[in-house]
Design a protein around this motif. Structure first.
Motif, short mmCIF file in Angstrom:
data_model
loop_
_atom_site.label_atom_id
_atom_site.label_comp_id
_atom_site.label_asym_id
_atom_site.label_seq_id
_atom_site.Cartn_x
_atom_site.Cartn_y
_atom_site.Cartn_z
N ALA A 1 0.82 -1.21 0.00
CA ALA A 1 0.00 0.00 0.00
C ALA A 1 0.85 1.27 0.00
O ALA A 1 0.39 2.33 -0.41
CB ALA A 1 -0.94 -0.01 1.20
N ALA A 2 2.08 1.15 0.47
CA ALA A 2 2.98 2.31 0.48
C ALA A 2 3.48 2.64 -0.92
O ALA A 2 3.93 3.76 -1.17
CB ALA A 2 4.17 2.05 1.40
N LEU B 1 -13.23 3.60 5.21
CA LEU B 1 -13.97 2.39 5.56
C LEU B 1 -15.41 2.50 5.10
O LEU B 1 -16.07 3.51 5.32
CB LEU B 1 -13.94 2.16 7.08
N ALA B 2 -15.88 1.45 4.44
CA ALA B 2 -17.30 1.33 4.09
C ALA B 2 -17.76 -0.04 4.56
O ALA B 2 -17.07 -1.04 4.34
CB ALA B 2 -17.50 1.47 2.59
N SER C 1 -7.80 -3.25 7.21
CA SER C 1 -6.42 -2.78 7.11
C SER C 1 -6.36 -1.31 7.49
O SER C 1 -7.21 -0.53 7.08
CB SER C 1 -5.90 -2.97 5.69
N SER C 2 -5.34 -0.95 8.24
CA SER C 2 -5.11 0.46 8.53
C SER C 2 -4.24 1.10 7.47
O SER C 2 -3.97 2.30 7.51
CB SER C 2 -4.44 0.61 9.90
N TYR C 3 -3.80 0.29 6.49
CA TYR C 3 -2.87 0.77 5.48
C TYR C 3 -3.56 1.15 4.18
O TYR C 3 -2.97 1.84 3.34
CB TYR C 3 -1.81 -0.31 5.18
N ALA C 4 -4.79 0.70 3.98
CA ALA C 4 -5.50 0.96 2.73
C ALA C 4 -6.98 1.10 3.01
O ALA C 4 -7.49 0.48 3.96
CB ALA C 4 -5.25 -0.17 1.73
N PRO C 5 -7.71 1.89 2.21
CA PRO C 5 -9.16 1.94 2.35
C PRO C 5 -9.76 0.54 2.22
O PRO C 5 -9.25 -0.30 1.46
CB PRO C 5 -9.59 2.85 1.20
N VAL D 1 -7.18 -0.83 -2.56
CA VAL D 1 -8.37 -0.92 -1.72
C VAL D 1 -8.61 -2.40 -1.46
O VAL D 1 -8.45 -3.24 -2.35
CB VAL D 1 -9.61 -0.30 -2.39
N THR D 2 -8.96 -2.74 -0.23
CA THR D 2 -9.24 -4.13 0.10
C THR D 2 -10.75 -4.33 0.29
O THR D 2 -11.47 -3.40 0.66
CB THR D 2 -8.53 -4.56 1.39
#
Length: 341
Positions: A145-146, A321-322, A157-161, A151-152
């Motif tokens: 993600a860096a 987050l959705a 994940s706190s690294y990607a939406p 998107v997952t």
């Protein structure tokens, strides 16, 4: 009567052309293509259809064609033959097409190594990635993600939406359903050990059954396929449980077949609850009680969150987050707990 909007021969269609044909404001077109859940479904689908017919490419993407952009997005799924992913694929495909992107579909074969290798090899091929039910470790996902837009789906994940399908909430509904039928010995039939969603479902199951004072057991891990159903059914029967909550529908359907072979009646002797409400869940014998959610919409929302990372046209969308709601669909595979002699 107003004249039809002029089509400029030899020039690319604009957002104004789409808006004029759809009879909406340009801001509505922008929202429909970048944040679909904020636009009425009928209006959104009309805009998507018109954008696709015009081959409309948003201006930020058109600029990208001359700056190294490929206008392709890769969707990675663990098993393309699993019907659960069909609606995700359809949702992402439709949303990407309307936004002027091509979808690249990759089957990672339930392998974290293949998933990580695909991300590395496709950095120049795709502008971004949607990872459905990613098997990557936190460290690998953080590194990926860096370096690229990701998107997952169904992988916190706190690294990607992230787009989450609230199956833990559906597990609670399933437990309430089973206990209302008198079941007090319930088994969780687990999926792959590398599956984040499997871990979340088990934790919810374990916490809720402890609070309710139920007798529980856990079997697995099992591959999320019908062919694993026979072993899963045999293991569940050995626990003495009268009901099972199963990682996914494919595994549950395979269990139904094995239980029938063994002369164990469903639901009279054992109740079965699946997860995903895949195509065919209502056709099996008996029809499967299962946890359902708007899977196609999850794919659409994932695209909108990814495109928000790729250009100024979509910079207004900053969701990380959705959460997609879930509900229990009750069919013939669950019934009253058998009477103890």
């Amino acid at each position: 009567m107003a004249d039809a909007p002029t089509r400029h021969t030899g020039t690319a269609p604009t957002i104004r052309d789409v808006a004029a044909l759809a009879g909406v404001a340009t801001s509505t077109v922008s929202r429909a293509l970048s944040n679909p859940d904020r636009v009425n479904r009928v209006t959104r689908e009309r805009i998507e259809k018109i954008a696709a017919e015009l081959n409309y490419v948003p201006s930020s993407q058109a600029r990208g064609l001359s700056s190294g952009r490929t206008n392709a997005i890769a969707l990675l799924v663990p098993d393309v033959t699993n019907p659960f992913y069909f609606d995700i694929i359809r949702g992402t495909q439709n949303q990407l097409k309307a936004a002027g992107y091509t979808q690249l579909l990759v089957d990672t074969e339930e392998s974290a190594e293949m998933e990580a290798d695909t991300l590395r090899k496709m950095q120049r091929t795709a502008d971004g990635f949607i990872l459905a039910a990613s098997r990557l470790s936190d460290a690998t996902l953080a590194e990926a993600a860096a370096n690229q837009a990701i998107v997952t789906i169904n992988r916190s994940s706190s690294y990607a939406p992230t787009v989450m399908i609230d199956t833990p909430g559906a597990v609670i509904q399933a437990l309430e359903h089973l206990t209302s039928l008198g079941h007090s010995r319930i088994c969780y039939v687990g999926g792959p050990s590398s599956s984040w969603s499997n871990a979340k479902r088990w934790k919810t199951f374990d916490d809720e059954t402890r609070d309710r004072g139920l007798t529980t057991s856990r079997v697995g891990p099992f591959a999320p396929k019908m062919t694993s159903g026979a072993a899963a059914a045999d293991a569940a029967v050995r626990t003495g449980a009268t009901a099972c909550i199963v990682f996914n529908d494919l595994l549950a359907i395979g269990m139904l077949q094995r239980l029938r072979e063994r002369g164990i009646r469903v639901p009279e002797d054992m109740s079965i609850v699946g997860c995903d409400d895949i195509f065919g869940a209502d056709f099996c014998n008996p029809p499967l009680t299962t946890m359902a959610s708007p899977i196609e919409q999850a794919g659409r929302v994932a695209v909108s969150m990814l495109l928000a990372q790729l250009g100024p046209l979509r910079s207004a969308s900053s969701r990380r987050l959705a959460v997609m709601p879930t509900h229990l669909t009750v069919r013939g595979s669950t019934g009253s707990a058998p009477q103890q002699g």
